[in-house]
Design a protein around this motif. Sequence first.
Motif, PDB file in Angstrom:
ATOM      1  N   PRO A 100      34.678  29.039  30.486  1.00 49.31           N
ATOM      2  CA  PRO A 100      34.416  29.679  29.187  1.00 49.31           C
ATOM      3  C   PRO A 100      33.292  30.709  29.197  1.00 49.31           C
ATOM      4  CG  PRO A 100      34.709  27.328  28.921  1.00 49.31           C
ATOM      5  CD  PRO A 100      34.619  27.579  30.397  1.00 49.31           C
ATOM      6  N   ASP A 101      32.215  30.450  29.948  1.00 48.00           N
ATOM      7  CA  ASP A 101      31.049  31.331  29.860  1.00 48.00           C
ATOM      8  C   ASP A 101      30.987  32.340  30.998  1.00 48.00           C
ATOM      9  OD1 ASP A 101      30.508  29.634  31.927  1.00 48.00           O
ATOM     10  OD2 ASP A 101      28.373  29.438  31.451  1.00 48.00           O
ATOM     11  N   LEU A 102      32.107  32.645  31.601  1.00 49.00           N
ATOM     12  CA  LEU A 102      32.096  33.525  32.758  1.00 49.00           C
ATOM     13  C   LEU A 102      31.562  34.913  32.425  1.00 49.00           C
ATOM     14  CD1 LEU A 102      32.871  33.315  35.728  1.00 49.00           C
ATOM     15  CD2 LEU A 102      35.067  34.332  35.170  1.00 49.00           C
ATOM     16  N   ASN A 103      31.752  35.366  31.189  1.00 48.91           N
ATOM     17  CA  ASN A 103      31.267  36.682  30.791  1.00 48.91           C
ATOM     18  C   ASN A 103      29.762  36.831  30.964  1.00 48.91           C
ATOM     19  OD1 ASN A 103      33.473  38.254  30.088  1.00 48.91           O
ATOM     20  ND2 ASN A 103      33.678  37.279  28.094  1.00 48.91           N
ATOM     21  N   GLU A 104      29.024  35.717  30.909  1.00 45.66           N
ATOM     22  CA  GLU A 104      27.579  35.782  30.997  1.00 45.66           C
ATOM     23  C   GLU A 104      27.098  36.105  32.405  1.00 45.66           C
ATOM     24  OE1 GLU A 104      26.020  32.143  29.558  1.00 45.66           O
ATOM     25  OE2 GLU A 104      27.039  32.256  27.613  1.00 45.66           O
ATOM     26  N   LYS A 105      27.917  35.811  33.428  1.00 51.47           N
ATOM     27  CA  LYS A 105      27.467  35.933  34.805  1.00 51.47           C
ATOM     28  C   LYS A 105      28.283  36.921  35.629  1.00 51.47           C
ATOM     29  CE  LYS A 105      26.167  32.399  37.117  1.00 51.47           C
ATOM     30  NZ  LYS A 105      24.722  32.671  37.180  1.00 51.47           N
ATOM     31  N   ILE A 106      29.570  37.008  35.341  1.00 52.73           N
ATOM     32  CA  ILE A 106      30.467  37.735  36.246  1.00 52.73           C
ATOM     33  C   ILE A 106      31.273  38.785  35.485  1.00 52.73           C
ATOM     34  CG2 ILE A 106      32.429  37.501  37.833  1.00 52.73           C
ATOM     35  CD1 ILE A 106      31.510  34.665  38.414  1.00 52.73           C
ATOM     36  N   THR A 107      31.422  39.943  36.102  1.00 50.49           N
ATOM     37  CA  THR A 107      32.328  40.966  35.597  1.00 50.49           C
ATOM     38  C   THR A 107      33.663  40.814  36.303  1.00 50.49           C
ATOM     39  OG1 THR A 107      30.539  42.538  35.179  1.00 50.49           O
ATOM     40  CG2 THR A 107      32.758  43.438  35.370  1.00 50.49           C
ATOM     41  N   VAL A 108      34.686  40.493  35.550  1.00 53.42           N
ATOM     42  CA  VAL A 108      36.015  40.313  36.123  1.00 53.42           C
ATOM     43  C   VAL A 108      36.668  41.682  36.301  1.00 53.42           C
ATOM     44  CG1 VAL A 108      38.322  39.367  35.725  1.00 53.42           C
ATOM     45  CG2 VAL A 108      36.294  38.009  35.174  1.00 53.42           C
ATOM     46  N   PHE A 109      37.181  41.955  37.505  1.00 50.68           N
ATOM     47  CA  PHE A 109      37.838  43.238  37.746  1.00 50.68           C
ATOM     48  C   PHE A 109      39.189  43.085  38.440  1.00 50.68           C
ATOM     49  CE2 PHE A 109      35.313  42.475  41.538  1.00 50.68           C
ATOM     50  CZ  PHE A 109      36.120  42.905  42.587  1.00 50.68           C
ATOM     51  N   GLY A 110      39.692  41.828  38.496  1.00 49.56           N
ATOM     52  CA  GLY A 110      40.999  41.629  39.111  1.00 49.56           C
ATOM     53  C   GLY A 110      41.498  40.211  38.931  1.00 49.56           C
ATOM     54  N   ARG A 111      42.755  40.000  39.331  1.00 50.40           N
ATOM     55  CA  ARG A 111      43.378  38.688  39.235  1.00 50.40           C
ATOM     56  C   ARG A 111      44.199  38.424  40.495  1.00 50.40           C
ATOM     57  NH1 ARG A 111      45.653  35.829  34.787  1.00 50.40           N
ATOM     58  NH2 ARG A 111      45.290  37.625  33.435  1.00 50.40           N
ATOM     59  N   VAL A 112      44.066  37.207  41.026  1.00 49.62           N
ATOM     60  CA  VAL A 112      44.863  36.816  42.198  1.00 49.62           C
ATOM     61  C   VAL A 112      46.314  36.652  41.767  1.00 49.62           C
ATOM     62  CG1 VAL A 112      45.241  35.041  43.955  1.00 49.62           C
ATOM     63  CG2 VAL A 112      42.902  35.702  43.320  1.00 49.62           C
ATOM     64  N   ILE A 113      47.224  37.356  42.441  1.00 55.28           N
ATOM     65  CA  ILE A 113      48.648  37.249  42.106  1.00 55.28           C
ATOM     66  C   ILE A 113      49.456  36.657  43.257  1.00 55.28           C
ATOM     67  CG2 ILE A 113      48.601  39.119  40.426  1.00 55.28           C
ATOM     68  CD1 ILE A 113      49.681  40.982  42.562  1.00 55.28           C
ATOM     69  N   LYS A 114      48.867  36.615  44.446  1.00 50.55           N
ATOM     70  CA  LYS A 114      49.498  35.952  45.596  1.00 50.55           C
ATOM     71  C   LYS A 114      48.401  35.324  46.443  1.00 50.55           C
ATOM     72  CE  LYS A 114      53.597  38.912  46.147  1.00 50.55           C
ATOM     73  NZ  LYS A 114      54.335  39.809  47.086  1.00 50.55           N
ATOM     74  N   GLY A 115      48.705  34.172  47.007  1.00 51.00           N
ATOM     75  CA  GLY A 115      47.720  33.512  47.854  1.00 51.00           C
ATOM     76  C   GLY A 115      46.852  32.505  47.123  1.00 51.00           C
ATOM     77  N   GLU A 116      47.338  32.014  45.973  1.00 51.42           N
ATOM     78  CA  GLU A 116      46.560  30.988  45.257  1.00 51.42           C
ATOM     79  C   GLU A 116      46.344  29.757  46.126  1.00 51.42           C
ATOM     80  OE1 GLU A 116      49.256  32.486  44.101  1.00 51.42           O
ATOM     81  OE2 GLU A 116      49.007  33.144  42.013  1.00 51.42           O
ATOM     82  N   GLU A 117      47.336  29.455  46.980  1.00 49.02           N
ATOM     83  CA  GLU A 117      47.195  28.287  47.855  1.00 49.02           C
ATOM     84  C   GLU A 117      46.076  28.481  48.874  1.00 49.02           C
ATOM     85  OE1 GLU A 117      49.901  31.157  49.858  1.00 49.02           O
ATOM     86  OE2 GLU A 117      49.659  30.385  47.810  1.00 49.02           O
ATOM     87  N   VAL A 118      45.809  29.733  49.250  1.00 46.35           N
ATOM     88  CA  VAL A 118      44.700  30.018  50.171  1.00 46.35           C
ATOM     89  C   VAL A 118      43.370  29.778  49.454  1.00 46.35           C
ATOM     90  CG1 VAL A 118      43.578  31.791  51.577  1.00 46.35           C
ATOM     91  CG2 VAL A 118      46.087  31.692  51.442  1.00 46.35           C
ATOM     92  N   VAL A 119      43.284  30.218  48.203  1.00 44.95           N
ATOM     93  CA  VAL A 119      42.076  29.969  47.409  1.00 44.95           C
ATOM     94  C   VAL A 119      41.831  28.464  47.289  1.00 44.95           C
ATOM     95  CG1 VAL A 119      40.989  30.248  45.148  1.00 44.95           C
ATOM     96  CG2 VAL A 119      42.363  32.111  46.106  1.00 44.95           C
ATOM     97  N   GLN A 120      42.879  27.707  47.021  1.00 45.72           N
ATOM     98  CA  GLN A 120      42.746  26.254  46.877  1.00 45.72           C
ATOM     99  C   GLN A 120      42.360  25.596  48.198  1.00 45.72           C
ATOM    100  OE1 GLN A 120      46.652  25.514  45.204  1.00 45.72           O
ATOM    101  NE2 GLN A 120      45.840  25.459  43.105  1.00 45.72           N
ATOM    102  N   GLU A 121      42.879  26.136  49.294  1.00 47.44           N
ATOM    103  CA  GLU A 121      42.510  25.575  50.604  1.00 47.44           C
ATOM    104  C   GLU A 121      41.028  25.803  50.881  1.00 47.44           C
ATOM    105  OE1 GLU A 121      43.897  25.813  55.323  1.00 47.44           O
ATOM    106  OE2 GLU A 121      45.015  26.901  53.771  1.00 47.44           O
ATOM    107  N   ILE A 122      40.522  26.974  50.535  1.00 43.52           N
ATOM    108  CA  ILE A 122      39.087  27.236  50.700  1.00 43.52           C
ATOM    109  C   ILE A 122      38.287  26.322  49.775  1.00 43.52           C
ATOM    110  CG2 ILE A 122      37.265  28.968  50.393  1.00 43.52           C
ATOM    111  CD1 ILE A 122      39.339  31.115  51.107  1.00 43.52           C
TER     112      ILE A 122
END
Length: 232
Positions: free
Chosen positions: A184-206
């Motif tokens: 919820p509070d991501l706006n306070e710390k991070i500027t979002v400039f993209g979205r993962v559309i492939k490789g979610e399983e790689v993110v989860q593995e990390i």
Amino acid sequence: MARIKPQALLQQSKKKKAPSKISLTTIILFSLIVFMVVFFIFSAYRHFSHRSVNSEEQVRFGGRKGLSDLKNTEVPKYAIIHTSKGAIAAELFKDGSPEIVDEFIELCQKGHFKGMQFHRVIKHYVIQAGDVHSIGPAEEWTSKGKQYNQLDISVKHEAFMLGTSKTKHDNKGFELYITTAPIPDLNEKITVFGRVIKGEEVVQEIEEVDTDNHYVPKSAIGIMDVTLEQKL
């Protein structure tokens, strides 16, 4: 037949050889043509000189400004993050965060992310890659991660968002964050400039790797390179 006197023949010869007078209209018309020719030559010279100066300025002052001037169809729309666990493809939000996307693209072209390590991994929160000396206290991230284990549907951000720190930094301080849960509070710390559309399983593995008490992975996980693509 009457003979023509020599004096009369001489006068007739002079009349034939005498140059005809040029009218005022002819002089004005000729002058106008000369003026128009000179004017068009001068205009063409100025036009091509101006184009030459602009081309030199674009080469000299390219960089981020040059990226901003590109048409949207020419700016890369996707980034492929090649990690030691596999590839992660992210769509870049050029319209939402143009300056950050321009900076990210410029750094990719300079090879800034080659060899960068994921130095902080917090399950159900975020994985972070960048300068290990600028990560800040782990307790701050730990409390936030625990606070949002149970979330309602009114969250501001989703999982698998690509972002960077909002703190003012130079190019060396540009870090990558990938969320692994809605925050919820991501706006306070991070500027979002993209979205993962492939490789979610790689993110989860990390996300599932073993970490120490400071959420630093026990085994190194790095980014080998980031490539930019117009299409996937």
